[in-house]
Enzyme design. Structure first.
Site, PDB file in Angstrom:
ATOM      1  N   MET A  71       0.841  -1.197   0.000  1.00 65.01           N
ATOM      2  CA  MET A  71       0.000   0.000   0.000  1.00 65.01           C
ATOM      3  C   MET A  71       0.883   1.257   0.000  1.00 65.01           C
ATOM      4  O   MET A  71       0.576   2.244  -0.655  1.00 65.01           O
ATOM      5  CB  MET A  71      -0.898   0.018   1.243  1.00 65.01           C
ATOM      6  CG  MET A  71      -1.846  -1.171   1.376  1.00 65.01           C
ATOM      7  SD  MET A  71      -2.949  -1.363  -0.017  1.00 65.01           S
ATOM      8  CE  MET A  71      -3.910   0.119   0.103  1.00 65.01           C
ATOM      9  N   GLY A  72       1.971   1.215   0.769  1.00 65.35           N
ATOM     10  CA  GLY A  72       2.896   2.355   0.795  1.00 65.35           C
ATOM     11  C   GLY A  72       2.480   3.477   1.724  1.00 65.35           C
ATOM     12  O   GLY A  72       2.695   4.654   1.422  1.00 65.35           O
ATOM     13  N   LEU A  73       1.890   3.129   2.851  1.00 68.56           N
ATOM     14  CA  LEU A  73       1.513   4.096   3.897  1.00 68.56           C
ATOM     15  C   LEU A  73       0.602   5.217   3.394  1.00 68.56           C
ATOM     16  O   LEU A  73       0.803   6.391   3.720  1.00 68.56           O
ATOM     17  CB  LEU A  73       2.782   4.705   4.527  1.00 68.56           C
ATOM     18  CG  LEU A  73       3.665   3.721   5.298  1.00 68.56           C
ATOM     19  CD1 LEU A  73       5.134   4.056   5.106  1.00 68.56           C
ATOM     20  CD2 LEU A  73       3.345   3.748   6.769  1.00 68.56           C
ATOM     21  N   CYS A 125       6.937  -1.479   8.793  1.00 73.05           N
ATOM     22  CA  CYS A 125       6.432  -1.652   7.420  1.00 73.05           C
ATOM     23  C   CYS A 125       7.609  -2.074   6.539  1.00 73.05           C
ATOM     24  O   CYS A 125       8.653  -1.431   6.557  1.00 73.05           O
ATOM     25  CB  CYS A 125       5.823  -0.353   6.900  1.00 73.05           C
ATOM     26  SG  CYS A 125       5.279  -0.511   5.184  1.00 73.05           S
ATOM     27  N   ASN A 187       4.810  -7.514  12.058  1.00 78.59           N
ATOM     28  CA  ASN A 187       4.332  -6.918  10.812  1.00 78.59           C
ATOM     29  C   ASN A 187       4.540  -7.947   9.698  1.00 78.59           C
ATOM     30  O   ASN A 187       4.948  -9.087   9.953  1.00 78.59           O
ATOM     31  CB  ASN A 187       5.102  -5.614  10.537  1.00 78.59           C
ATOM     32  CG  ASN A 187       4.266  -4.625   9.712  1.00 78.59           C
ATOM     33  OD1 ASN A 187       3.652  -5.004   8.712  1.00 78.59           O
ATOM     34  ND2 ASN A 187       4.247  -3.367  10.122  1.00 78.59           N
ATOM     35  N   THR A 188       4.257  -7.560   8.481  1.00 70.72           N
ATOM     36  CA  THR A 188       4.320  -8.507   7.356  1.00 70.72           C
ATOM     37  C   THR A 188       5.761  -8.872   6.989  1.00 70.72           C
ATOM     38  O   THR A 188       6.702  -8.158   7.327  1.00 70.72           O
ATOM     39  CB  THR A 188       3.627  -7.875   6.132  1.00 70.72           C
ATOM     40  OG1 THR A 188       4.183  -6.574   5.928  1.00 70.72           O
ATOM     41  CG2 THR A 188       2.135  -7.756   6.359  1.00 70.72           C
TER      42      THR A 188
HETATM   43  O1  RRO Z   1       0.860   0.707   4.087  1.00 68.96           O
HETATM   44  C1  RRO Z   1       1.480  -0.358   3.868  1.00 68.96           C
HETATM   45  O2  RRO Z   1       1.881  -0.673   2.738  1.00 68.96           O
HETATM   46  C2  RRO Z   1       1.812  -1.296   4.962  1.00 68.96           C
HETATM   47  C3  RRO Z   1       2.158  -0.912   6.229  1.00 68.96           C
HETATM   48 BR1  RRO Z   1       2.077   0.851   6.792  1.00 68.96          BR
HETATM   49  C4  RRO Z   1       2.606  -1.883   7.166  1.00 68.96           C
HETATM   50  O3  RRO Z   1       2.954  -1.612   8.320  1.00 68.96           O
HETATM   51  N1  RRO Z   1       2.653  -3.168   6.755  1.00 68.96           N
HETATM   52  C5  RRO Z   1       2.293  -3.541   5.515  1.00 68.96           C
HETATM   53  O4  RRO Z   1       2.364  -4.741   5.184  1.00 68.96           O
HETATM   54  N2  RRO Z   1       1.866  -2.600   4.633  1.00 68.96           N
END
Ligand code: RRO
Length: 299
Positions: A71-73, A125, A187-188
């Site tokens: 997603m990229g925050l 992230c 987190n992922t």
């Molecule tokens: O927004 C993201 O792409 C995202 C976030 Br902030 C995160 O902490 N972990 C993730 O897998 N995606």
């Protein structure tokens, strides 16, 4: 029904199940709904100092064992987010604001600019330049950011850790040293998918974060290691989709469990897991407290 209520990381929870950051956490309405549908607390999508569009699409790909997202925050900035937190409170459960920044001062500015029941620091992230795991893979950074936010806010501070390191316990100890009230693991996992016909990486950002059933064993291992080494609570997250998964997290040492990717099956997951856990505790004639970390005591 046996009580699942308890104190976790400075919050009183009616049950130990939470909506994980990043899932249905962008609007106050969807956060409030998670509360009404049985979550014990809800965590928002991560917010930062300035608005961000996020990475170019595609931003999510479903693979056989879960999802990969990049997603990229994306977020409207903390300045536009308080109204969503206030609306989320109508769900009747604590609202935890997930915040990110590129250094201790940015983290502190964002957190102190919001009113929430607790803060979850996104130091994990896996695919955002200058943010998340890029700074959160160094224990010294984790400690410094945690200490700065603790000084800046009155609410409990949780630190969400990256599994993409050789020593997650070192990161957990750094968060504890910085004054964290809990750590959140994990987190992922940094991941990638390629389209075999075109030969192109599928995600716009090429790399993303893997979530869902595939990462549960990694999360269980991290929770087990962290809860053995830390004095503060460990909140488990990663691939939990049913009560047995949540039970495994708690047996590994988790004080609470966050649910993310499994929400694609609907909000009912909170009530289903709570009911399954309650029946398990009755069948085993155990309290939640007695269950926590049992696997460690049996190893
Ligand atoms: O927004 C993201 O792409 C995202 C976030 Br902030 C995160 O902490 N972990 C993730 O897998 N995606």
């Amino acid at each position: 029904m046996i009580s699942l209520a308890g104190d976790v990381g400075g919050l009183r929870l009616r049950n130990p199940l939470m909506l994980a950051a990043g899932i249905l956490g962008t609007t106050g309405a969807s956060l409030a709904r998670a509360g009404r549908e049985g979550a014990g607390a809800v965590v928002t999508k991560s917010v930062g100092l300035t608005p961000r569009d996020g990475h170019p699409g595609p931003t999510v790909v479903r693979i056989g064992v879960g999802l990969i997202n990049a997603m990229g925050l994306p977020n409207p900035s903390y300045l536009a987010f308080q109204q969503e937190i206030d609306l989320a409170r109508e769900g009747g459960v604590p609202v935890v604001a997930s915040v990110f920044g590129s250094d201790p001062s940015e983290f502190s500015q964002v957190a102190s600019g919001l009113v929430a029941d607790a803060f979850e620091l996104n130091l994990s992230c896996p695919h955002a330049e200058r943010y998340g795991a890029e700074i959160g893979c160094q224990p010294a950074n984790v400690e410094e950011v945690t200490r700065a936010v603790k000084r800046a806010v009155g609410a409990p501070v949780w630190v969400k850790l990256t599994p993409n390191v050789s020593d997650i316990v070192g990161l957990g100890l750094a968060a504890q040293q910085g004054g964290a009230d809990a750590v959140v693991a994990i987190n992922t996992l940094k991941a990638m998918a390629i389209d075999v016909e075109s030969g192109y990486p599928i995600l716009g950002n090429r790399f993303g974060g893997l979530s869902g059933p595939a990462i549960k064993p990694v999360a269980i291992r991290c929770v087990y290691e962290l809860s053995a080494a830390l004095d503060i609570p460990v909140i488990g997250v990663g691939g939990v989709g049913c009560w047995q998964d949540a039970a495994e997290m708690i047996l590994a040492g988790a004080s609470a469990v966050q649910i993310g990717t499994a929400l694609s099956g609907g909000y009912q997951v909170f009530r289903d897991i709570a009911a399954g856990l309650s029946k398990y505790l009755v069948r085993k004639d155990m309290t939640l407290e007695e269950m926590r970390g049992l696997a460690r005591r049996r190893s």
